[in-house]
Design a protein around this motif. Structure first.
Motif, PDB file in Angstrom:
ATOM      1  N   TYR A  96       0.830  -1.200   0.000  1.00 38.18           N
ATOM      2  CA  TYR A  96       0.000   0.000   0.000  1.00 38.18           C
ATOM      3  C   TYR A  96       0.868   1.254   0.000  1.00 38.18           C
ATOM      4  O   TYR A  96       1.962   1.267   0.557  1.00 38.18           O
ATOM      5  N   LYS A 143      -7.943   2.307   5.393  1.00 36.65           N
ATOM      6  CA  LYS A 143      -7.511   1.662   4.152  1.00 36.65           C
ATOM      7  C   LYS A 143      -8.497   2.027   3.057  1.00 36.65           C
ATOM      8  O   LYS A 143      -9.704   1.787   3.192  1.00 36.65           O
ATOM      9  N   GLN A 145      -9.406   1.654  -0.965  1.00 39.26           N
ATOM     10  CA  GLN A 145      -9.170   0.925  -2.207  1.00 39.26           C
ATOM     11  C   GLN A 145     -10.082   1.508  -3.279  1.00 39.26           C
ATOM     12  O   GLN A 145     -11.250   1.811  -3.013  1.00 39.26           O
TER      13      GLN A 145
END
Length: 150
Positions: A96, A143, A145
């Protein structure tokens, strides 16, 4: 031309054809592969953000990276800028891009803010599984995405 000359000529043409085919196939394979490789740093200073990431199960791979950008405006004016990536981190087989929250640049968790401030990192590093937004003051890792619906 003698009959042997024709055979030699056909052999030469065949060899050139095979060499061109192999070269083209090799070039296509190389362009399909990523040209960017994540090279881990040997030593990562332990900051609050690094500790937070490691406690959450991420392995921090790098320190800050600068991404230089050269822009050509109207085919003549050359401008320069850059993006900064705070870290790259890995969890399991995925890695990441890490951005750390800055008090001087407040960030709202809205679709348009996420798009404008974090999507460029995903587009630069298409191989990344997403972007980790680390807010040390809140002890929080978000997180993010992206999925483009084209």
């Amino acid at each position: 031309m003698r009959s042997g000359d024709q055979l030699v000529l056909l052999l030469i043409i065949g060899i050139i054809g095979i060499a061109l085919f192999m070269g083209l196939r090799s070039r296509l394979n190389k362009s399909a592969q990523s040209k960017w490789v994540l090279v881990p740093d040997e030593e990562i200073p332990v900051t609050d953000a690094v500790a937070l990431l490691e406690n959450a199960g991420y392995e921090v791979m790098t320190t800050k990276r600068k991404i230089p950008i050269r822009m050509l405006v109207d085919d003549q004016e050359e401008l320069f800028s850059r993006y900064f990536v705070d870290h790259f981190a890995q969890s399991e087989d995925k890695w990441y891009v890490v951005k750390i929250a800055r008090s001087r640049n407040p960030f709202e968790m809205r679709g348009s803010s996420i798009r404008d401030q974090l999507l460029p990192y995903q587009l630069i590093y298409l191989e990344a599984a997403g972007v980790l937004y680390v807010d040390v003051s809140l002890q929080k890792i978000v997180k993010i995405q992206f999925e483009l619906e084209i």
